[in-house]
Enzyme design. Structure first.
Site, mmCIF file in Angstrom:
data_model
loop_
_atom_site.group_PDB
_atom_site.id
_atom_site.type_symbol
_atom_site.label_atom_id
_atom_site.label_comp_id
_atom_site.label_asym_id
_atom_site.label_seq_id
_atom_site.Cartn_x
_atom_site.Cartn_y
_atom_site.Cartn_z
ATOM 1 N N GLU A 1 -6.415 3.120 -6.640
ATOM 2 C CA GLU A 1 -5.273 2.226 -6.430
ATOM 3 C C GLU A 1 -3.992 3.015 -6.153
ATOM 4 O OE1 GLU A 1 -6.605 -1.686 -8.939
ATOM 5 O OE2 GLU A 1 -5.050 -0.444 -9.847
ATOM 6 N N PHE B 1 1.684 -20.043 -15.723
ATOM 7 C CA PHE B 1 0.278 -19.663 -15.524
ATOM 8 C C PHE B 1 -0.507 -19.615 -16.834
ATOM 9 C CE2 PHE B 1 2.888 -17.863 -12.184
ATOM 10 C CZ PHE B 1 2.283 -18.397 -11.060
ATOM 11 N N GLU C 1 7.167 5.938 -15.694
ATOM 12 C CA GLU C 1 7.071 6.219 -14.266
ATOM 13 C C GLU C 1 8.304 5.654 -13.602
ATOM 14 O OE1 GLU C 1 2.397 5.902 -12.969
ATOM 15 O OE2 GLU C 1 3.765 4.367 -12.258
ATOM 16 N N GLU D 1 -3.917 4.544 -10.242
ATOM 17 C CA GLU D 1 -5.036 4.730 -11.164
ATOM 18 C C GLU D 1 -6.330 4.542 -10.386
ATOM 19 O OE1 GLU D 1 -5.719 1.771 -14.092
ATOM 20 O OE2 GLU D 1 -5.462 0.102 -12.711
ATOM 21 N N LYS E 1 -4.573 6.988 -18.313
ATOM 22 C CA LYS E 1 -3.650 7.049 -17.174
ATOM 23 C C LYS E 1 -2.890 8.375 -17.133
ATOM 24 C CE LYS E 1 -2.780 2.066 -16.775
ATOM 25 N NZ LYS E 1 -3.197 1.506 -15.501
ATOM 26 N N ASN F 1 -10.158 2.711 -10.740
ATOM 27 C CA ASN F 1 -11.079 1.873 -11.503
ATOM 28 C C ASN F 1 -12.491 2.335 -11.223
ATOM 29 O OD1 ASN F 1 -9.171 0.172 -12.768
ATOM 30 N ND2 ASN F 1 -8.884 -0.887 -10.830
HETATM 31 P P1 ADP Z 1 -3.125 -1.947 -14.871
HETATM 32 O O1 ADP Z 1 -4.090 -0.830 -15.116
HETATM 33 O O2 ADP Z 1 -2.603 -2.558 -16.125
HETATM 34 O O3 ADP Z 1 -3.642 -2.951 -13.895
HETATM 35 P P2 ADP Z 1 -1.626 -0.546 -12.823
HETATM 36 O O4 ADP Z 1 -1.100 0.797 -13.043
HETATM 37 O O5 ADP Z 1 -2.870 -0.675 -12.003
HETATM 38 O O6 ADP Z 1 -1.832 -1.259 -14.237
HETATM 39 O O7 ADP Z 1 -0.494 -1.435 -12.189
HETATM 40 C C1 ADP Z 1 -0.620 -2.840 -12.040
HETATM 41 C C2 ADP Z 1 0.499 -3.367 -11.177
HETATM 42 O O8 ADP Z 1 1.770 -3.032 -11.748
HETATM 43 C C3 ADP Z 1 0.538 -2.770 -9.781
HETATM 44 O O9 ADP Z 1 -0.307 -3.426 -8.911
HETATM 45 C C4 ADP Z 1 1.994 -2.978 -9.433
HETATM 46 O O10 ADP Z 1 2.249 -4.314 -9.072
HETATM 47 C C5 ADP Z 1 2.710 -2.715 -10.745
HETATM 48 N N1 ADP Z 1 3.126 -1.297 -10.869
HETATM 49 C C6 ADP Z 1 2.454 -0.292 -11.462
HETATM 50 N N2 ADP Z 1 3.142 0.857 -11.382
HETATM 51 C C7 ADP Z 1 4.270 0.601 -10.724
HETATM 52 C C8 ADP Z 1 5.422 1.374 -10.340
HETATM 53 N N3 ADP Z 1 5.528 2.669 -10.628
HETATM 54 N N4 ADP Z 1 6.414 0.754 -9.679
HETATM 55 C C9 ADP Z 1 6.354 -0.547 -9.399
HETATM 56 N N5 ADP Z 1 5.317 -1.352 -9.733
HETATM 57 C C10 ADP Z 1 4.278 -0.788 -10.390
#
Ligand code: ADP
Length: 667
Positions: A268, A341, A193, A281, A112, A283
């Site tokens: 995403e 869950f 972040e 990120e 990441k 995928n």
């Molecule tokens: P992973 O790779 O673990 O799935 P992601 O970076 O794709 O992690 O983020 C998964 C979820 O976490 C996002 O869909 C969102 O709901 C939340 N999220 C990630 N980054 C942020 C952010 N900077 N602010 C708020 N929510 C976030």
């Protein structure tokens, strides 16, 4: 092609292979030998016994199996080895085509921090962030734009993320997050972040080939999440304006072009309340929610993946992409929404998919089976496609109601509550929707259960219980079952267990039923004083149509592993059991001594409580000859033909068992 995966995605990939006349090789761990993906593949090869490391995550083993099977290519699906660059390289080294991007793209996007930096370097918007050692991050503690989110560089699946509201929490959260990152992902590197409040999750499906063509298949919105994991995804996003939709899709394409990406991928983004979007990120694989895009565009993404991996030009240009209508996907899990869950792996005793236009189901099962606790508890995905969001919601509502998965717990009632929830319907959603609506959704699940008349459940249960051998077309081994239970005034008690309530209690109610008459095709009874009539209108084994007090209903009943019954009515499951019986020995078989029209025996050991006839009496068909009480139940022994009473062997109060002849008739 070897499919290095299991469950619904393996089944899904194999269906495209069939379409393309490509032979498929499934692989399976010991406990998956009977799984659907093995059955649908052209051949299935074992990976042996043991942990994931020994089976689905064992690169060498999978390569060896592929070579041994004579495969030319491997599709990794999602999860497992799908984003493992070493695996992609191992495939290449063995002259196997890896259906996915180059290892370098996977390495870049799998990290990441590197992915973030790549985005920044290429003018792709990202949220404010800070990368560094724990000490470096802590040195900035006072200056951070709280709230912030700590993430693992190698993270995925929503794991290991921590929200930090203010400087006082920073140290402990950093330490914990880093420890978790090490434990979950084998890499303790973390970064922070800015945490965007009330964001939406919107992502773009892309396809890129080795000839420089990159296109998008529009976006999916996945804001309905629990524990940072998506459970409902839809396309198009009901949120974005046309201008923002185009911008986000073009940004995704831009990113792929800059990195020379190839194959299918998903970029995403997190989107704030003003529709500003920030790269999260990428995928580098097929995603769980790809079917919503397929339903809208008519494109088989797996087919395109294969075409691209073969080095061909992809089958579409951007101009040829037409997206129609609206699609919604619900992920069906064996989990307990009332208990945070928690996964609820268990036996599935009845499985029946809804059949209606606009519905696609990508499932890991096609029959009763058990859900293993070794894997993700996702059972299937329900994808509904309609002309508008409204109609897609309507189809989803109906399909969820008709989707029968009888097991300990599924999230189907929870999904139904979301689909019926005003804020969902009106798209007032962000990624904390589930959390914010927890109480409301739990209440709505309870109300749904309360709205079902339990007397109906009881009547359906009893009708099935008495007739199950007939309904299921099993060998009928005693005359009672042969002729149906023509008995009068039988009293039974039925307990209906409801699922847990919000305060975690299991509620149950007992219903007193007076059965007037049961035949193969009908039940007449009173339940708590009210008349009930059940008439069989269609016999379909475990799935039957009946008319209950004038209303047609389907009955879906299965026997649970603890000898109770699970009855499905109006989209919900209820556990029923007879409480007037001591145990489950209500199998009226007395195989050696079959009853016949003239000799009457007791259906089970019991006591004669009434004798209505004496020798020499004339009886007509249906007359009650005597009554035997057994298992706290009155059994009317009735004449099956008009005849004369030849001999009465018993008197009131006599104990009898199944071998004793009670009464003999002569013609
Ligand atoms: P992973 O790779 O673990 O799935 P992601 O970076 O794709 O992690 O983020 C998964 C979820 O976490 C996002 O869909 C969102 O709901 C939340 N999220 C990630 N980054 C942020 C952010 N900077 N602010 C708020 N929510 C976030």
């Amino acid at each position: 092609m070897l499919v290095a995966n299991r469950g619904e995605i393996a089944v899904r990939i194999i269906s495209t292979l069939k379409k393309l006349s490509i032979n498929s090789v499934a692989v399976y761990s010991d406990d998956d030998a009977d799984s659907m993906h093995c059955r649908v593949a052209d051949e299935a090869r074992p990976l042996g016994y043991g942990s994931l490391k020994d089976t689905y995550l064992n690169i060498q083993k999978i390569i060896d199996v592929a070579l041994d099977a004579g495969a030319d290519a491997i599709h990794p699906g999602y999860g497992f080895l799908s984003e493992n660059a070493d695996f992609a390289e191992a495939c290449k080294a063995n002259n196997l085509i890896f259906v996915g991007p180059d290892a370098e793209a996977m390495r870049l996007m799998g990290d990441k921090i590197r992915a973030r930096q790549f985005a920044i370097d290429n003018d792709i918007p990202v949220v404010w962030g800070l990368v560094g050692s724990l000490e470096e991050i802590e040195a900035q503690a006072a200056a951070l734009p709280y709230p912030v989110l700590i993430k693992a560089s190698a993270g995925g699946g929503g794991k290991g993320m921590h929200i930090v509201e203010d400087a006082s929490q920073l140290h402990s959260s950093l330490v914990q997050a880093s420890r978790e990152a090490e434990r979950y992902f084998g890499n303790g590197q973390i970064f922070i972040e800015q945490y965007i409040r009330n964001p939406r999750h919107i992502e773009v499906q892309v396809l890129a080939d080795h000839h420089g063509n990159v296109i998008h298949l529009y976006e999916r919105e996945c804001s309905v999440q629990r524990r940072y994991q998506k459970i409902i995804e839809e396309s198009p996003s009901p949120t974005l304006t046309e201008e923002r939709r185009l911008a986000i899709c073009e940004t995704a394409v831009d990113l792929c072009k800059k990195m020379n990406y190839n194959n299918a991928g998903t970029v995403e983004f997190i989107v704030d309340e003003n529709q500003n979007f920030y790269f999260l990120e990428m995928n580098t694989r097929i995603q769980v929610e790809h079917p919503v895009t397929e339903q809208r565009t008519g494109i088989d993404i797996v087919e395109e993946q294969i075409r691209i991996a073969r080095g061909k030009v992809m089958g579409y240009t951007q101009d040829s992409i037409v997206a129609n209508g609206h699609a919604i996907e619900c992920r069906i899990y064996a989990e307990d929404p009332e208990n945070n869950f928690m996964p609820a792996p268990a036996d599935i005793t009845l499985y029946h998919e809804p059949k209606m236009r606009g519905v696609r189901i990508d499932s890991s099962i096609d029959r009763p089976t058990s859900i293993s606790d070794s894997y993700d508890p996702m059972i299937s995905k329900l994808i509904c496609h309609g002309k508008t969001r409204e109609s897609a919601i309507e189809i989803t509502r109906n399909a969820l109601k008709d989707y029968i998965v009888q097991t300990d717990k599924t999230n189907i009632p929870y999904l139904r509550s979301i689909i019926d929830n005003d804020d969902f319907i009106n798209n007032k959603i962000d990624t904390s929707y589930c959390e914010k609506h927890q109480d409301e959704l739990m209440r709505s699940m309870l109300n749904m259960r309360d709205d079902v008349k339990k007397e109906d459940v009881v009547a359906l249960f009893l009708f099935y219980d008495f007739n199950k051998k007939y309904l299921e077309n099993k060998a009928i081994d005693n005359v009672w079952e042969e002729v149906g239970y023509w008995r009068y005034n039988m009293n039974v008690d039925v307990e209906v267990l409801s699922q847990r309530t919000t305060d975690n209690r299991q509620q149950s109610s007992v219903f007193h039923v007076q059965i007037e008459r049961i035949t193969r095709k009908s039940l007449h009874c009173t339940i708590n004083g009210q008349d009930y009539e059940v008439l069989l209108s269609q016999n379909g084994g475990k799935i039957n149509k009946v008319i209950i007090n004038g209303m047609t209903e389907s009955i879906f009943v299965s026997e649970t592993s603890d000898n109770n019954y699970c009855v499905h009515l109006k989209g919900l499951d209820f556990i029923c059991r007879r409480t007037d019986e001591l145990n489950d020995s209500r199998d009226y078989s007395y195989k050696e001594d079959k009853n016949n029209d003239l000799e009457y025996r007791s259906p089970m050991p019991g006591k004669v409580i009434k004798v209505n006839v004496k020798e020499g009496d004339d009886v007509k068909e249906g007359d009650v000859l005597c009554v035997v009480e057994a298992m706290k139940m009155e059994n009317n022994i009735k004449a099956m033909t008009a005849a004369k009473v030849a001999k009465v062997f018993v008197g009131e109060g006599d104990k009898v068992d199944v071998k004793n002849i009670l009464i003999e008739l002569s013609l």
